[in-house]
Scaffold this active site. Sequence first.
Site, short mmCIF file in Angstrom:
data_model
loop_
_atom_site.label_atom_id
_atom_site.label_comp_id
_atom_site.label_asym_id
_atom_site.label_seq_id
_atom_site.Cartn_x
_atom_site.Cartn_y
_atom_site.Cartn_z
N ASP A 407 0.86 -1.19 0.00
CA ASP A 407 0.00 0.00 0.00
C ASP A 407 0.90 1.25 0.00
O ASP A 407 1.60 1.51 0.98
CB ASP A 407 -0.88 -0.05 1.26
N HIS A 408 0.86 1.99 -1.09
CA HIS A 408 1.78 3.12 -1.24
C HIS A 408 1.47 4.27 -0.28
O HIS A 408 2.29 5.17 -0.07
CB HIS A 408 1.74 3.63 -2.69
#
Length: 435
Positions: A407-408
């Site tokens: 998850d950036h």
Amino acid sequence: MSQTIEIKVPDIGDYKDIPVIEVLVKPGDQVEKEQSIVVLESDKATMDVPSSHSGVVKEVKVKIGDNLSQGSVVLILEGESSLAALTPAPTAAATPAPVPVSKPVAVEPPVVRAPAPPPMSNPSPAMDESLSHASPSVRKFARELGVTVQQVKGSGPKGRITQEDVQSFVKAAMSGGAGSPAAASSGGSLGGLNLIPWPKVDFTKFGEIERQPLNRIKKITAANLGRNWVMIPAVTYHEDADVTDLEAFRVETNKDNEKRGAKITMLAFLMKAAVAALKKYPEFNSSLDGDDLILKKYFNIGFAADTPTGLVVPVIKNVDKKGIFEIAKETAELAALAREGKLKPDQMQGASFTISSLGGIGGTYFSPIVNAPEVAILGVSKAAMKPVWDGKQFVPRLICPLSLSADHRVIDGALATRFNLYIAQLLADFRRATL
Ligand code: CAO
């Protein structure tokens, strides 16, 4: 001769005071042993409570909305004397474990998990679901689609909600229409995407077709994966791990242990490597909660398990405290339970990171979907012999492809690459884990 038997809620793990959402029998009904009699639903899972005996229902002791725990009396049955003879004071002790009817939050991973998908929007606290007119089967259908029935306007007699009403409601929601649960809910809803409707095609125009309804696991998986795919800005990072020495060690150890019947697996090593990497890079062992990051100090690893009815994600708890043999044994046991559909909700909960291993099947690389609320997932494909340049010549090495989706919002590319590289280095030489 018949005897009165109390049917009680069996061992349901740590669950207490779980509301009844459906009562499936009424006085006078013939009930078979293991037949579901009530459905309980916590915020984590839905479970069918089975009857421990067969007989005729004399009295139903619970109603929708009652909170039940282990030992709560659900029914009074008029049972057969032979059963009574076996259990003079019949209790739920012999009751089979409740069957979780919503499972994974299947792998999420591309995976499904035990928790039921969250409702598409939150019901108003003032609303009592039991006041909505809908049959148990329509309520069940609505729940499977993540809809709470009081959101739906009934078109049947006296405003009764029909299955078609629920379907229309969902269609409106999917197209982001007014009154849709998605449009009504705040933040995190898909309604804000304002998507065009799903293409409607009459496939019979092009050839013969067969319509197959999705089973429950597949529906829940679809709901979870759809949400995770749309809501998580995930990036997948690839790395190659040289597992030549590790695999040789594994094969050799398994030969030595063949007589003991113990087998160590690549998955067990992957779990240990993942824990070492989670300790080194704690952001991976976290969940987003609004503007806060929840950092977990425990190391529970979920693994995607392929079953005949769909994908589920059993969880090995406290992997940091377990040895490779113990992890291998537990994954084999949980995978077997998963395939038999016998996993309990708590065996699919509490993961802090997930591994999706397709290495036993094949593949080179893939993009696993992050299993919310976790922030990363490791995909593993099939190790294969490859020529690797050692500085002087090409040498044959066993290379295992790793695909890490992260998850950036929580994990930047540099950190993800370091994490993935560290796992690859550990698999190449496990002594690093001791440094
Ligand atoms: N590379 C090469 N071979 C591998 C390997 C890898 N990365 N991982 C496992 N293998 C081999 C093993 O050596 C074993 O071979 P032998 O039988 O000759 O010893 C064989 O594959 C089976 O391995 P295993 O018994 O250890 O099982 P596993 O650990 O590979 O898998 C489980 C266990 C539960 C993960 C698996 O049964 C499964 O369900 N996999 C599918 C997961 C999935 O669907 N993920 C996708 C989710 S997203 O859609």
